[in-house]
Motif scaffolding. Structure first.
Motif, mmCIF file in Angstrom:
data_model
loop_
_atom_site.group_PDB
_atom_site.id
_atom_site.type_symbol
_atom_site.label_atom_id
_atom_site.label_comp_id
_atom_site.label_asym_id
_atom_site.label_seq_id
_atom_site.Cartn_x
_atom_site.Cartn_y
_atom_site.Cartn_z
ATOM 1 N N TRP A 15 0.807 -1.207 0.000
ATOM 2 C CA TRP A 15 0.000 0.000 0.000
ATOM 3 C C TRP A 15 0.847 1.266 0.000
ATOM 4 N N LEU A 16 0.438 2.194 -0.849
ATOM 5 C CA LEU A 16 1.009 3.543 -0.904
ATOM 6 C C LEU A 16 -0.152 4.528 -0.922
ATOM 7 N N ALA A 17 0.064 5.692 -0.350
ATOM 8 C CA ALA A 17 -0.995 6.713 -0.349
ATOM 9 C C ALA A 17 -1.400 7.085 -1.769
ATOM 10 N N SER A 18 -0.453 6.958 -2.695
ATOM 11 C CA SER A 18 -0.751 7.317 -4.088
ATOM 12 C C SER A 18 -1.806 6.404 -4.699
ATOM 13 N N TYR A 19 -1.912 5.165 -4.213
ATOM 14 C CA TYR A 19 -2.952 4.281 -4.731
ATOM 15 C C TYR A 19 -4.327 4.921 -4.553
ATOM 16 N N ASP A 20 -4.597 5.346 -3.330
ATOM 17 C CA ASP A 20 -5.922 5.901 -3.028
ATOM 18 C C ASP A 20 -6.135 7.249 -3.692
ATOM 19 N N SER A 21 -5.099 8.071 -3.749
ATOM 20 C CA SER A 21 -5.261 9.390 -4.364
ATOM 21 C C SER A 21 -5.509 9.272 -5.863
ATOM 22 N N LYS A 22 -4.838 8.321 -6.509
ATOM 23 C CA LYS A 22 -5.054 8.123 -7.943
ATOM 24 C C LYS A 22 -6.443 7.559 -8.211
ATOM 25 N N CYS A 23 -6.888 6.646 -7.360
ATOM 26 C CA CYS A 23 -8.243 6.109 -7.522
ATOM 27 C C CYS A 23 -9.285 7.199 -7.325
ATOM 28 N N ALA A 24 -9.019 8.113 -6.384
ATOM 29 C CA ALA A 24 -9.938 9.232 -6.169
ATOM 30 C C ALA A 24 -9.996 10.122 -7.407
ATOM 31 N N THR A 25 -8.850 10.322 -8.044
ATOM 32 C CA THR A 25 -8.819 11.115 -9.274
ATOM 33 C C THR A 25 -9.627 10.442 -10.373
ATOM 34 N N LEU A 26 -9.455 9.135 -10.497
ATOM 35 C CA LEU A 26 -10.239 8.391 -11.487
ATOM 36 C C LEU A 26 -11.731 8.525 -11.214
ATOM 37 N N GLY A 27 -12.086 8.404 -9.944
ATOM 38 C CA GLY A 27 -13.495 8.504 -9.575
ATOM 39 C C GLY A 27 -14.085 9.865 -9.871
ATOM 40 N N SER A 28 -13.285 10.892 -9.741
ATOM 41 C CA SER A 28 -13.790 12.252 -9.989
ATOM 42 C C SER A 28 -14.156 12.459 -11.451
ATOM 43 N N TYR A 29 -13.601 11.653 -12.333
ATOM 44 C CA TYR A 29 -13.921 11.724 -13.764
ATOM 45 C C TYR A 29 -14.786 10.541 -14.213
ATOM 46 N N ASP A 30 -15.322 9.798 -13.279
ATOM 47 C CA ASP A 30 -16.153 8.622 -13.586
ATOM 48 C C ASP A 30 -15.415 7.593 -14.438
ATOM 49 N N LEU A 31 -14.119 7.510 -14.278
ATOM 50 C CA LEU A 31 -13.326 6.603 -15.091
ATOM 51 C C LEU A 31 -13.341 5.168 -14.582
ATOM 52 N N HIS A 32 -14.034 4.952 -13.461
ATOM 53 C CA HIS A 32 -14.186 3.558 -13.039
ATOM 54 C C HIS A 32 -14.918 2.748 -14.098
ATOM 55 N N TRP A 33 -15.794 3.401 -14.876
ATOM 56 C CA TRP A 33 -16.495 2.684 -15.946
ATOM 57 C C TRP A 33 -15.521 2.238 -17.031
ATOM 58 N N LEU A 34 -14.503 3.027 -17.293
ATOM 59 C CA LEU A 34 -13.474 2.628 -18.248
ATOM 60 C C LEU A 34 -12.733 1.390 -17.745
ATOM 61 N N TYR A 35 -12.429 1.372 -16.460
ATOM 62 C CA TYR A 35 -11.733 0.237 -15.859
ATOM 63 C C TYR A 35 -12.609 -1.016 -15.900
ATOM 64 N N PHE A 36 -13.878 -0.860 -15.582
ATOM 65 C CA PHE A 36 -14.787 -2.003 -15.633
ATOM 66 C C PHE A 36 -14.936 -2.520 -17.069
ATOM 67 N N SER A 37 -14.905 -1.612 -18.036
ATOM 68 C CA SER A 37 -15.019 -2.012 -19.444
ATOM 69 C C SER A 37 -13.847 -2.894 -19.854
ATOM 70 N N ALA A 38 -12.648 -2.519 -19.425
ATOM 71 C CA ALA A 38 -11.466 -3.316 -19.753
ATOM 72 C C ALA A 38 -11.562 -4.708 -19.141
ATOM 73 N N VAL A 39 -12.046 -4.785 -17.906
ATOM 74 C CA VAL A 39 -12.213 -6.087 -17.253
ATOM 75 C C VAL A 39 -13.236 -6.935 -18.011
#
Length: 233
Positions: free
Chosen positions: A63-87
């Motif tokens: 674990w690194l703090a950057s993991y959570d901060s980067k995920c928060a950035t992705l979430g702010s742009y709704d990019l979790h849908w992009l990640y789910f699409s790749a999966v």
């Protein structure tokens, strides 16, 4: 590779669930039905669950703090849908590959035990004008060449999830993604060398390494997407 792959004409006595149609060809068992599709999806999900378990461990143990901060950035742009699409595309890639694999035993079986040995390297079965099956030459230097190319085709059949997921996983988990990409590369080379030199079965270790690294990268993408969506994982 300018010349055609060397082929060998071979009459095969098929048993199992095969039947002869009016053209003299042999049908590969039952047609694809809903039950088979559902079973294939189930088989395709199991590797992802394993990879997600590895990815979850990677998240917690490195674990690194950057993991959570980067995920928060992705979430702010709704990019979790992009990640789910790749999966999802990774799952579909496995489904399409497994569908053919489930049909292979019936199509290539020479006895009641199913398809065995180098005949499984054939991506297609042809027939000659007399109705005999035409398969890849599997002996000597020509056989090694054919199997090396079969391994290359196997790479292209399965590489889509890796190419999609490496940049996505790498944004959140850069070091882990790099290490897994190295493992994937080693696995693919081992797959080709083993398949070419030893024939069917010699590719097993390379297949295992490349498959585990693939689903591990997919799992990192799924974890990143879930974290971006606000899930507590």
């Amino acid at each position: 590779k300018s010349s055609a792959l060397a082929l060998q004409t071979e009459r095969v006595s098929f048993q199992m669930s095969t039947t002869t149609n009016k053209d003299g060809l042999l049908d590969a068992g039952e047609p694809i039905r809903a039950k088979m599709i559902l079973r294939t999806f189930a088989f395709a999900l199991v590797p992802l669950l394993v990879g997600t378990g590895f990815a979850e461990a990677t998240y917690h143990f490195t674990w690194l703090a950057s993991y959570d901060s980067k995920c928060a950035t992705l979430g702010s742009y709704d990019l979790h849908w992009l990640y789910f699409s790749a999966v999802m595309l990774g799952i579909v890639t496995r489904v399409l590959n497994l569908m053919g694999a489930f049909l292979k035993n019936a199509a290539m079986a020479t006895d009641e035990t199913g398809a065995k040995g180098n005949i499984r390297a054939n991506m297609y079965l042809f027939k000659d004008t007399a109705g005999g099956l035409v398969v890849l030459e599997d002996e000597g230097k020509v056989g090694r060449y054919n199997r090396a190319n079969r391994s290359l085709h196997h790479f292209t059949e399965n590489a889509l999830p890796v190419f999609l997921c490496v940049p996505l996983a790498g944004f959140v988990f850069p070091l882990a993604t790099f290490v897994l990409t190295l493992l994937f590369s080693v696995g693919r080379i081992a797959h080709q060398v083993g398949y070419s030199n030893k024939g069917y079965g010699g590719h097993g270790l390379g297949f295992l390494i490349s498959t585990v690294s693939t689903v591990w990268i997919e799992g990192l993408v799924l974890i990143g997407g879930l974290k971006a969506a606000g899930a507590n994982v």
